[in-house]
Design an enzyme around this catalytic site. Structure first.
Site, PDB file in Angstrom:
ATOM      1  N   LYS A 208       0.839  -1.204   0.000  1.00 55.35           N
ATOM      2  CA  LYS A 208       0.000   0.000   0.000  1.00 55.35           C
ATOM      3  C   LYS A 208       0.876   1.256   0.000  1.00 55.35           C
ATOM      4  CE  LYS A 208      -3.243   2.557   2.809  1.00 55.35           C
ATOM      5  NZ  LYS A 208      -4.157   2.624   3.943  1.00 55.35           N
ATOM      6  N   ARG A 273      -5.221  -4.240   6.173  1.00 56.43           N
ATOM      7  CA  ARG A 273      -5.854  -5.507   6.551  1.00 56.43           C
ATOM      8  C   ARG A 273      -7.259  -5.648   5.977  1.00 56.43           C
ATOM      9  NH1 ARG A 273      -4.607  -2.056  10.473  1.00 56.43           N
ATOM     10  NH2 ARG A 273      -6.209  -1.182  11.827  1.00 56.43           N
ATOM     11  N   GLU A 358      -4.728  -6.357  14.850  1.00 55.82           N
ATOM     12  CA  GLU A 358      -4.174  -5.046  14.461  1.00 55.82           C
ATOM     13  C   GLU A 358      -5.269  -3.982  14.559  1.00 55.82           C
ATOM     14  OE1 GLU A 358      -0.691  -4.552  11.539  1.00 55.82           O
ATOM     15  OE2 GLU A 358      -2.403  -3.900  10.346  1.00 55.82           O
ATOM     16  N   HIS A 389      -5.680 -32.851  17.440  1.00 57.80           N
ATOM     17  CA  HIS A 389      -4.567 -33.700  17.872  1.00 57.80           C
ATOM     18  C   HIS A 389      -3.398 -32.874  18.392  1.00 57.80           C
ATOM     19  CE1 HIS A 389      -6.430 -37.404  16.434  1.00 57.80           C
ATOM     20  NE2 HIS A 389      -6.995 -36.596  15.542  1.00 57.80           N
TER      21      HIS A 389
HETATM   22  O1  F6P Z   1       3.185  -2.759   9.734  1.00 61.87           O
HETATM   23  C1  F6P Z   1       1.830  -2.997   9.624  1.00 61.87           C
HETATM   24  C2  F6P Z   1       1.335  -2.676   8.246  1.00 61.87           C
HETATM   25  O2  F6P Z   1       1.264  -1.305   8.084  1.00 61.87           O
HETATM   26  C3  F6P Z   1      -0.001  -3.332   7.982  1.00 61.87           C
HETATM   27  O3  F6P Z   1      -1.060  -2.604   8.441  1.00 61.87           O
HETATM   28  C4  F6P Z   1       0.042  -3.506   6.516  1.00 61.87           C
HETATM   29  O4  F6P Z   1      -0.896  -4.461   6.086  1.00 61.87           O
HETATM   30  C5  F6P Z   1       1.464  -3.969   6.330  1.00 61.87           C
HETATM   31  O5  F6P Z   1       2.195  -3.196   7.256  1.00 61.87           O
HETATM   32  C6  F6P Z   1       2.036  -3.814   4.957  1.00 61.87           C
HETATM   33  O6  F6P Z   1       1.996  -2.484   4.532  1.00 61.87           O
HETATM   34  P1  F6P Z   1       2.191  -2.094   3.026  1.00 61.87           P
HETATM   35  O7  F6P Z   1       1.086  -2.729   2.233  1.00 61.87           O
HETATM   36  O8  F6P Z   1       2.140  -0.606   2.985  1.00 61.87           O
HETATM   37  O9  F6P Z   1       3.519  -2.618   2.580  1.00 61.87           O
END
Ligand code: F6P
Length: 544
Positions: A208, A273, A358, A389
């Site tokens: 992201k 997430r 989170e 198990h």
């Molecule tokens: O460190 C946590 C986080 O920010 C998550 O919320 C997110 O899913 C992950 O890191 C990866 O972030 P990015 O997609 O920006 O690499």
């Protein structure tokens, strides 16, 4: 929410506190004996999902008070505010609009003069076109070979969601095989690439922010592997044909060297997430095709509609959230297990750990005041029957009560020699055993020796939610994910915390950035004595 606005100040909280005093000793055998209609009355359906909630430590009074708590804390109102695009993620100043990712193209949602649903469908259309070119073999690598392997490089929400969905929908997968590299541990990439041919491999860099250390490190090593493996090809063509990016950060993608024409974007109103249904799901789309991916999105939308319209008593995500609050805040149970009786759902618990922990692992209310109540529980689990198990012993006879979601699929994608019936028999048997246990008299009646009676008895009254789906289709998977997204939303709303930020992951990242250069230098160290000693030990022992 200030302390005076804490959920602990609501009349429903006080009522639940009173009810909890006796509920701890609730005996599910007695509840079922006294109420033959209990299973039917406490079954809630949502789209393709049916949930039997009757094996919970509840009665009508408790349910009424839980629903009052949901009402008094404004769950339904806040949900409407979220889907309308209000800035409910106040600490990051963002709207929270993952529900817009799955609205049909015929909808529209204007945010600051822009139709975000149209934007979503524009990206989905571009994703579908590229996914189809990759699937059909029209998209070739730099040497003209077709792509047979896709490696998603991402972490957290940029890994857990697509990996979970790819595994869950393996039955729908066609020719292309996907792999997922997340850990900065170099062995993850090296072991993944061992059997792959660069000429046939496409990397998807999923981030992201496009600033995540682990992902950028892995993406760089992937780039080196491609350039090395395709040394005869033009370097920029090799990158263009073997890398695509999924991100909100076009500048970062460009700087890394990926052509932004090969980038699929999303928006800052999609939390990591909550992003498997955004461009982050590209690997899943490549694996199952755009039509099935559309079904996956439709499943999310089914539950969004349900969450937005069903009264709380018939609202499955809200009910799961409120039941979780009952256990966490009133009966004091610290963890919650998710136990899918489906090997396809093997990564579902891991996916939910990020979604839930989170989001709701928070200690302050929205206004920054400290909470005066527990918040998110520890979420964990493994597929049944494997868990049976391993750790079920503790769930059955340990000193901690662990409420659990048992998830089953009625019609299997694969069946061999009646094994699916065996699986489902185990699922139902576990719920029955946990709820009703086995008394000392029953153990004795089976001929156990006196000394073994207490060892072989089961207290019972261990709560479970039984969630059943007809079949594990892409649509049902979308429903399951949205079910948990909105369960988490319900809990975050009642607790008055921000379920959409994650400041708690920052400190470790910041400190790691400082430690990286210290591992390879002789510089003086300025940490606590423990961290200094660990770094010195590493420096002295590390072979280079
Ligand atoms: O460190 C946590 C986080 O920010 C998550 O919320 C997110 O899913 C992950 O890191 C990866 O972030 P990015 O997609 O920006 O690499």
């Amino acid at each position: 929410m200030s302390d005076t606005n804490s959920p602990t100040q609501t009349p429903a909280w006080a009522r639940l506190t009173e009810l909890a005093a006796t509920a701890r000793d609730m005996n599910l055998r007695e509840q079922f004996e006294a109420d033959p209609g209990r299973a039917e009355r406490y079954t809630v359906t949502a789209a393709g999902l049916t949930a039997d909630l009757s094996k919970n430590l509840i009665n009508d009074e408790i349910l009424d008070a839980l629903i009052a708590l949901g009402e008094e804390t404004g769950v339904a109102e806040r949900y409407q505010a979220m889907v309308a695009g209000e800035v409910i993620n106040t600490t990051e100043g963002r709207a929270v609009l993952h529900t817009a990712l799955r609205r049909p193209a015929t909808d529209s949602l204007m945010i600051e003069g822009d139709d975000v649903v149209a934007d979503v469908h524009e990206v989905l259309g571009r994703m579908a076109a590229v996914a189809e070119r990759i699937r059909s073999g029209e998209w070739t690598g730099a040497t003209g070979s077709r792509i047979r392997h896709v490696v998603n490089v991402g972490i957290g929400g940029s890994d857990l969601g697509p990996l979970m969905a790819y595994r869950a929908l393996a039955h729908y997968r066609e020719s292309i095989e996907c792999h997922f590299v997340s850990n900065v541990d170099p062995t993850h990439m090296v072991e993944t690439l061992k059997k792959l041919d660069p000429a046939e491999t496409l990397f998807i860099v999923a981030s992201k922010t496009f600033t995540t250390q682990e992902t950028l490190a892995n993406a760089s090593s992937a780039k080196a592997w491609i350039l090395d493996g395709l040394a005869d090809a033009d370097a920029s063509e090799a990158v263009a044909k073997h890398f695509i990016a999924l991100s909100t950060n076009a500048d970062g993608v460009g700087e890394f060297g990926i052509d932004t024409a090969n980038m699929f974007g999303f928006w800052d109103w999609v939390g990591g997430r909550y992003s498997v249904d955004s461009a982050i799901g590209m690997s899943v789309m490549i694996a199952i095709g755009a039509d099935e991916f559309g079904e996956f999105l439709a499943g999310f939308n089914d539950i969004d509609t349900h969450m937005g319209s069903a009264p709380l008593r018939e609202n499955l995500p809200a009910m799961l959230g409120l039941l979780g609050i009952w256990y966490r805040n009133f009966l004091g149970f610290p963890s919650h297990a998710v136990l899918p009786y489906s090997q396809y759902l093997e990564r579902f618990p891991a996916y939910l750990q990020q979604l839930d922990m989170e989001s709701n692992g928070k200690s302050v209310h929205l206004d920054g005041s400290p909470v005066d109540h527990e918040t998110g529980p520890i979420i964990w689990g493994e597929p049944g029957t494997n868990g049976q198990h391993a750790f079920y012993q503790l769930i059955h006879q340990g000193t901690t009560v662990i409420p659990a979601d048992l998830i089953g699929v009625i019609n299997p994608a694969q069946d061999v020699g009646g094994q699916h019936d065996l699986l489902i028999a185990n699922l139902f048997a576990q719920a029955e055993a946990l709820a009703f246990g086995k008394t000392g008299e029953e153990v004795a009646a089976q001929g156990a020796s006196e000394g073994l009676i207490s060892h072989r008895s089961f207290a019972g009254s261990r709560p479970t939610n039984m969630i059943l789906a007809d079949e594990l289709t892409p649509r049902v998977l979308g429903q399951l994910v949205a079910l948990y997204e909105h369960k988490v939303f319900t809990q975050g709303t009642v607790w008055g915390v921000n379920s959409f930020d994650q400041w708690g992951v920052e400190l470790g990242k910041e400190l790691a950035r400082g430690i990286v250069p210290e591992l390879t230098s002789d510089d003086e160290l300025d940490h606590d004595s423990s961290t200094n000693a660990l770094i010195r030990h590493y420096r002295a022992t590390r072979r280079r």
